[in-house]
Motif scaffolding. Sequence first.
Motif, short mmCIF file in Angstrom:
data_model
loop_
_atom_site.label_atom_id
_atom_site.label_comp_id
_atom_site.label_asym_id
_atom_site.label_seq_id
_atom_site.Cartn_x
_atom_site.Cartn_y
_atom_site.Cartn_z
N GLY A 54 0.82 -1.22 0.00
CA GLY A 54 0.00 0.00 0.00
C GLY A 54 0.84 1.26 0.00
N ARG A 55 0.12 2.40 0.07
CA ARG A 55 0.78 3.71 0.04
C ARG A 55 1.78 3.90 1.19
NH1 ARG A 55 -3.80 5.13 -1.90
NH2 ARG A 55 -3.95 6.57 -3.63
N ALA A 56 1.37 3.45 2.38
CA ALA A 56 2.23 3.68 3.55
C ALA A 56 3.56 2.94 3.37
CB ALA A 56 1.52 3.23 4.82
N ALA A 57 3.48 1.70 2.88
CA ALA A 57 4.71 0.91 2.67
C ALA A 57 5.59 1.59 1.63
CB ALA A 57 4.35 -0.49 2.23
N LEU A 58 4.95 2.10 0.58
CA LEU A 58 5.70 2.77 -0.48
C LEU A 58 6.40 4.02 0.07
CD1 LEU A 58 6.28 3.06 -3.60
CD2 LEU A 58 4.27 4.49 -3.68
N LYS A 59 5.66 4.80 0.85
CA LYS A 59 6.21 6.04 1.41
C LYS A 59 7.39 5.72 2.34
CE LYS A 59 4.86 10.39 3.14
NZ LYS A 59 4.61 11.26 4.00
N ASN A 60 7.17 4.70 3.14
CA ASN A 60 8.20 4.29 4.10
C ASN A 60 9.48 3.85 3.40
OD1 ASN A 60 9.41 2.01 5.86
ND2 ASN A 60 8.21 3.33 7.22
N ARG A 61 9.29 3.02 2.35
CA ARG A 61 10.46 2.52 1.62
C ARG A 61 11.20 3.67 0.92
NH1 ARG A 61 13.30 -1.50 2.85
NH2 ARG A 61 15.10 -1.00 1.58
N ALA A 62 10.40 4.58 0.33
CA ALA A 62 11.00 5.72 -0.38
C ALA A 62 11.81 6.56 0.61
CB ALA A 62 9.91 6.57 -1.02
N SER A 63 11.27 6.72 1.79
CA SER A 63 11.95 7.53 2.79
C SER A 63 13.28 6.88 3.18
CB SER A 63 10.99 7.71 3.96
OG SER A 63 11.66 8.13 5.06
N LYS A 64 13.27 5.53 3.27
CA LYS A 64 14.53 4.83 3.59
C LYS A 64 15.57 5.02 2.48
CE LYS A 64 13.57 1.57 7.11
NZ LYS A 64 12.23 0.98 7.21
N LEU A 65 15.07 5.24 1.26
CA LEU A 65 15.99 5.44 0.14
C LEU A 65 16.41 6.91 0.01
CD1 LEU A 65 14.24 3.24 -2.58
CD2 LEU A 65 16.39 2.75 -1.44
N GLY A 66 15.91 7.74 0.93
CA GLY A 66 16.33 9.15 0.95
C GLY A 66 15.39 10.08 0.20
N PHE A 67 14.18 9.60 -0.15
CA PHE A 67 13.24 10.45 -0.87
C PHE A 67 12.03 10.77 0.01
CE2 PHE A 67 15.29 7.82 -4.14
CZ PHE A 67 15.84 8.81 -4.92
N GLU A 68 11.89 12.06 0.35
CA GLU A 68 10.70 12.48 1.10
C GLU A 68 9.71 13.04 0.08
OE1 GLU A 68 10.29 11.61 4.05
OE2 GLU A 68 12.36 11.14 4.58
N MET A 69 8.53 12.40 0.00
CA MET A 69 7.58 12.84 -1.03
C MET A 69 6.40 13.58 -0.43
SD MET A 69 7.35 9.71 -3.70
CE MET A 69 7.20 8.38 -2.53
N SER A 70 5.94 14.61 -1.14
CA SER A 70 4.72 15.29 -0.73
C SER A 70 3.55 14.36 -1.07
CB SER A 70 4.57 16.60 -1.51
OG SER A 70 4.35 16.28 -2.88
N ASP A 71 2.32 14.70 -0.57
CA ASP A 71 1.16 13.84 -0.84
C ASP A 71 0.90 13.71 -2.34
OD1 ASP A 71 0.98 13.42 1.79
OD2 ASP A 71 -0.71 14.77 2.13
N ASN A 72 1.06 14.84 -3.05
CA ASN A 72 0.82 14.81 -4.50
C ASN A 72 1.82 13.91 -5.22
OD1 ASN A 72 -1.30 16.43 -4.50
ND2 ASN A 72 -0.21 18.30 -5.14
N GLN A 73 3.08 14.03 -4.81
CA GLN A 73 4.11 13.19 -5.44
C GLN A 73 3.82 11.73 -5.13
OE1 GLN A 73 7.52 15.01 -3.63
NE2 GLN A 73 8.04 16.16 -5.46
N LEU A 74 3.47 11.47 -3.87
CA LEU A 74 3.20 10.08 -3.46
C LEU A 74 2.08 9.50 -4.32
CD1 LEU A 74 3.66 7.69 -1.54
CD2 LEU A 74 2.00 8.72 0.01
N GLN A 75 1.05 10.31 -4.55
CA GLN A 75 -0.08 9.83 -5.35
C GLN A 75 0.37 9.43 -6.75
OE1 GLN A 75 -2.90 8.80 -4.66
NE2 GLN A 75 -3.64 8.55 -6.77
N SER A 76 1.15 10.28 -7.41
CA SER A 76 1.53 9.93 -8.79
C SER A 76 2.54 8.78 -8.81
CB SER A 76 2.01 11.16 -9.56
OG SER A 76 3.33 11.46 -9.24
N VAL A 77 3.40 8.73 -7.80
CA VAL A 77 4.35 7.60 -7.76
C VAL A 77 3.58 6.30 -7.48
CG1 VAL A 77 6.28 6.59 -6.47
CG2 VAL A 77 6.32 8.99 -7.07
N PHE A 78 2.55 6.40 -6.64
CA PHE A 78 1.78 5.19 -6.29
C PHE A 78 1.08 4.60 -7.52
CE2 PHE A 78 -1.91 2.98 -4.32
CZ PHE A 78 -1.17 2.04 -3.61
N VAL A 79 0.51 5.48 -8.33
CA VAL A 79 -0.17 5.01 -9.55
C VAL A 79 0.86 4.31 -10.45
CG1 VAL A 79 -1.33 5.77 -11.67
CG2 VAL A 79 -1.95 6.79 -9.46
#
Length: 515
Positions: free
Chosen positions: A333-358
């Motif tokens: 899900g989104r939370a796992a994606l956000k968490n993993r991205a953050s571990k890779l050094g990428f902090e995403m805004s909600d809008n960015q997260l949405q487009s990356v999630f799709v």
Amino acid sequence: MTKHVKIFDTTLRDGEQAPGFSMSSGQKLAMAEALEGLGVDIIEAGFAAASPGDFEAIKTIAETVKDSTICSLARCNEGDIRASGEAIKPAQSGRIHTFIATSPLHREYKLKMSKDEIVRRAIEGVELCRQYTDDVEFSAEDAIRTERDYLKRVVEAAIKAGATTINIPDTVGYTTPEEIQNLFEFLTTEIEGADKAVFSAHCHDDLGLAVANSLAAIRGGARQVECALNGIGERAGNCATEEVVMALNTRKDFFGLSTGIKTEGLYGASKLLATLTGNPVPRNKAIVGKNAFAHESGIHQHGVLANRETYEIMKPEDVGVSTDNLVLGKHSGRAALKNRASKLGFEMSDNQLQSVFVAFKQLADAKKEVFDADLEALILGEAVGTQGPWEIKSLYVSAGSDENRHPLATVRLQHEDGREQEQVSAASGPMNAVFDAISHITDKPMKLEHFSVNSVSGGEDAMAEATVRVTTEFESYQGRGASTDTVLAGAKAYLDVINRIERRAVRQSSIAAQH
Ligand code: KIV
Ligand code: ZN
């Protein structure tokens, strides 16, 4: 003396002015936000007087970035300083960096000015900067090749006029560690008013000594170091931010100093810069290269398995390189994606997260396993990569070794203004046919200089990352595209360039309309 070394990052000025590293305003802003996230003390955001585009980019960064000081470069003249003063005005904390050359060669052949005239210009320049901000940096360009007594005189005058940081550039990358350490010891002890200013080193890498020289300057008393991510900058580049920071960090026992850099963000920031400028990081690059933490030889692997410290002086996680490779699947899900991205050094805004999630869901459908490298390519493409106006609606390619038939590409593009067009092109190779079709639809003839495709992860369904370098009549551009389909990745990279050119033209005409 303070134990803190300020990090003055000039990726967006000295780095960006080097051929092949130019960035659009939007890309500069994305990079500035990453530098702020890293904890950089000062971001040199550009050279305000260089062009209206540079001015606007600095202003936008000054309006957006809050946690780092925003700095603009200016020669010691009224026009440059006023442009810088206006550009940094919106910043919570703003600095003007003014410079004039002091060495005999520059005095005689470039400036054609006497020693006295240069001192006068330095004083007037610093005084004018102080009308805009209390945070003024003065640089004596080519300081390393300047007579010591004259350098002392110029620096004392600049401090008296109100400069709070004194930068000593090795403009041509000529010095050695012993020499620069000695110079900094001399300046920080012999200059009248030295306690009123922070001394700074700015080293170029012409002899491959920029990081060693910067560290030696710090040993000699510098408490600010000017550097750029991936070591980019004029000619052979500047001192690499990630290297000087990790040297101070890893050898704290030796230097006894620290920086405010959140080192886990270094890898992500380096990768972002490589993506935005289309210049991949060499595999063997210290700290952020692909091989920096890879252990291939049997002897090394054996040692590392027994105890990582046998062959590792830093942990990969300390600079944001992830070691557990298998990440997410189509049920994540989104939370796992956000968490993993953050571990890779990428902090995403909600809008960015949405487009990356799709995009992630589409990728997870196409691929069995999504690795960190896939995710990284996806985030860089979706969240910070360039957007329209052109988009690929469909692409079909036929290729083969039949002498009587040329490879054919059928490409359909859509523009954000609603136009849609299809083109069939034949060429000697399938990629050339694709590029030709895209150029035809968008009416942008370009000369292809370089095209490369890399697989970003393993397996037969690995993501491909393509980069292109092209030249138009006026300039050189880089573009990047990623996809599980190699041809589509190449087409996206080529279209990325066209989108950059169109967006730039729109931006320039809107700036022209405002003036
Ligand atoms: O290398 C140099 O001298 C510079 C100055 C403008 C600081 O980049
Ligand atoms: Zn420089």
